[in-house]
Design a protein around this motif. Structure first.
Motif, PDB file in Angstrom:
ATOM      1  N   LYS A  91       0.842  -1.194   0.000  1.00  0.00           N
ATOM      2  CA  LYS A  91       0.000   0.000   0.000  1.00  0.00           C
ATOM      3  C   LYS A  91       0.880   1.247   0.000  1.00  0.00           C
ATOM      4  O   LYS A  91       0.532   2.279  -0.577  1.00  0.00           O
ATOM      5  CB  LYS A  91      -0.911  -0.006   1.222  1.00  0.00           C
ATOM      6  CG  LYS A  91      -1.904   1.142   1.250  1.00  0.00           C
ATOM      7  CD  LYS A  91      -2.827   1.034   2.448  1.00  0.00           C
ATOM      8  CE  LYS A  91      -3.865   2.159   2.438  1.00  0.00           C
ATOM      9  NZ  LYS A  91      -4.774   2.059   3.607  1.00  0.00           N
ATOM     10  N   LYS A  92       2.009   1.152   0.663  1.00  0.00           N
ATOM     11  CA  LYS A  92       2.997   2.236   0.689  1.00  0.00           C
ATOM     12  C   LYS A  92       4.341   1.620   0.341  1.00  0.00           C
ATOM     13  O   LYS A  92       4.703   0.563   0.868  1.00  0.00           O
ATOM     14  CB  LYS A  92       3.043   2.883   2.067  1.00  0.00           C
ATOM     15  CG  LYS A  92       4.094   3.981   2.190  1.00  0.00           C
ATOM     16  CD  LYS A  92       4.090   4.624   3.572  1.00  0.00           C
ATOM     17  CE  LYS A  92       2.913   5.566   3.710  1.00  0.00           C
ATOM     18  NZ  LYS A  92       3.049   6.404   4.943  1.00  0.00           N
ATOM     19  N   SER A  93       5.070   2.269  -0.550  1.00  0.00           N
ATOM     20  CA  SER A  93       6.328   1.672  -0.999  1.00  0.00           C
ATOM     21  C   SER A  93       7.359   1.689   0.125  1.00  0.00           C
ATOM     22  O   SER A  93       7.370   2.593   0.963  1.00  0.00           O
ATOM     23  CB  SER A  93       6.873   2.437  -2.202  1.00  0.00           C
ATOM     24  OG  SER A  93       7.250   3.754  -1.823  1.00  0.00           O
ATOM     25  N   ALA A 102       7.322   5.819   0.753  1.00  0.00           N
ATOM     26  CA  ALA A 102       6.652   6.834  -0.063  1.00  0.00           C
ATOM     27  C   ALA A 102       5.248   6.393  -0.431  1.00  0.00           C
ATOM     28  O   ALA A 102       4.994   5.203  -0.641  1.00  0.00           O
ATOM     29  CB  ALA A 102       7.460   7.097  -1.337  1.00  0.00           C
ATOM     30  N   ASN A 103       4.348   7.351  -0.492  1.00  0.00           N
ATOM     31  CA  ASN A 103       2.986   7.072  -0.943  1.00  0.00           C
ATOM     32  C   ASN A 103       2.957   6.994  -2.461  1.00  0.00           C
ATOM     33  O   ASN A 103       3.656   7.737  -3.144  1.00  0.00           O
ATOM     34  CB  ASN A 103       2.029   8.168  -0.484  1.00  0.00           C
ATOM     35  CG  ASN A 103       1.834   8.175   1.015  1.00  0.00           C
ATOM     36  OD1 ASN A 103       1.723   7.126   1.633  1.00  0.00           O
ATOM     37  ND2 ASN A 103       1.811   9.358   1.608  1.00  0.00           N
ATOM     38  N   PRO A 106      -1.981   9.095  -6.239  1.00  0.00           N
ATOM     39  CA  PRO A 106      -3.397   8.700  -6.272  1.00  0.00           C
ATOM     40  C   PRO A 106      -3.963   8.774  -7.684  1.00  0.00           C
ATOM     41  O   PRO A 106      -3.408   9.435  -8.559  1.00  0.00           O
ATOM     42  CB  PRO A 106      -4.063   9.743  -5.362  1.00  0.00           C
ATOM     43  CG  PRO A 106      -3.196  10.949  -5.510  1.00  0.00           C
ATOM     44  CD  PRO A 106      -1.789  10.433  -5.671  1.00  0.00           C
ATOM     45  N   ARG A 149       4.624  -2.270  -7.444  1.00  0.00           N
ATOM     46  CA  ARG A 149       4.415  -2.306  -5.995  1.00  0.00           C
ATOM     47  C   ARG A 149       4.676  -3.683  -5.397  1.00  0.00           C
ATOM     48  O   ARG A 149       4.499  -3.884  -4.209  1.00  0.00           O
ATOM     49  CB  ARG A 149       2.979  -1.909  -5.668  1.00  0.00           C
ATOM     50  CG  ARG A 149       2.623  -0.527  -6.126  1.00  0.00           C
ATOM     51  CD  ARG A 149       1.230  -0.167  -5.681  1.00  0.00           C
ATOM     52  NE  ARG A 149       0.867   1.153  -6.156  1.00  0.00           N
ATOM     53  CZ  ARG A 149      -0.073   1.908  -5.601  1.00  0.00           C
ATOM     54  NH1 ARG A 149      -0.739   1.451  -4.567  1.00  0.00           N
ATOM     55  NH2 ARG A 149      -0.347   3.095  -6.088  1.00  0.00           N
ATOM     56  N   THR A 178       8.150   4.393  -6.740  1.00  0.00           N
ATOM     57  CA  THR A 178       6.800   4.535  -7.283  1.00  0.00           C
ATOM     58  C   THR A 178       6.722   4.584  -8.800  1.00  0.00           C
ATOM     59  O   THR A 178       5.625   4.519  -9.355  1.00  0.00           O
ATOM     60  CB  THR A 178       6.150   5.821  -6.730  1.00  0.00           C
ATOM     61  OG1 THR A 178       6.956   6.952  -7.104  1.00  0.00           O
ATOM     62  CG2 THR A 178       6.049   5.772  -5.211  1.00  0.00           C
TER      63      THR A 178
END
Length: 211
Positions: A91-93, A102-103, A106, A149, A178
């Motif tokens: 869900k988050k790298s 890192a997010n 979106p 991911r 990402t």
């Protein structure tokens, strides 16, 4: 002693595999990549970045054996594990080597096909012929399902090319966590530097379970 540590680590990883929570991927390959310049590719492939790393190789080997043991156990219990059940989708790298987690951006939609298209575009720029595409497609399908991911629940390898650790991909760009194109760029350099061609890397993967 190192063998004992690796075996012990594989046991810990098998037992703790549930610590990674599986999520469905949101792909990040909507922006067409720029071709790899000779200077850029030379920078990525310079130094000792893709030389054999005994510690990483031992972790990969231990991860494969742990997965095989789990698969055997489930088959004996009547289960049929998915080919990619050694992969979890973050869900988050992950971070590492000074990079905080890192997010992901979106609003993206899952698109393994887009990541494949990016890689196919970059293949010739990395010095590979079209005849190598089938091997690359199979290799990274096995490794990650072409998901930027993806993390191996046993070894911790990350990204489309399953870099171990994932932060090695920072040599190809600071957005390695990402950006699918950055991961692909690094992965092509890794294959060229260590195996020569995607087909040679695929052959090694078929023989040993990792590359």
């Amino acid at each position: 002693m190192k063998r004992v540590v690796v075996i012990g680590l594989s046991v810990v990883v098998v037992c703790g595999g549930g610590a990674f929570v599986a999520y469905r991927a949101i792909q990040n390959a909507n922006t067409p990549p720029t071709p790899i310049s000779a200077e850029d590719f030379g920078r990525i492939a310079s130094g000792d970045l893709y030389a054999p790393d005994p510690d990483s190789d031992a972790l990969k080997e231990a991860g494969v054996k742990a997965y095989q043991a789990r698969k055997l156990k489930e088959s004996r219990q009547g289960g049929k594990p998915d080919d990619l059940d050694w992969i979890v989708v973050k869900k988050k790298s992950p971070g590492g080597d000074g990079f905080p987690p890192a997010n992901f951006p979106p609003g993206s939609n899952p698109s393994p096909g887009s990541n494949k298209a990016v890689a196919k575009q970059m293949l010739s720029g990395a010095g590979f012929g079209a005849d190598q595409w089938g091997c690359l497609e199979s290799l990274w399908q096995k490794e990650s399902g072409w998901n930027e991911r993806a993390m191996n629940r046993y070894s911790g390898a990350y990204g489309i090319p399953q870099s171990l650790p994932g932060s090695k991909m920072a040599s190809a760009g600071g957005d390695w966590q990402t950006n699918a194109a950055t991961q692909i760029k690094w992965g092509l350099g890794y294959i060229k530097g260590r195996y020569g061609t995607p087909c040679a890397a695929w052959g090694h993967s078929q023989a040993s379970g990792w590359y």
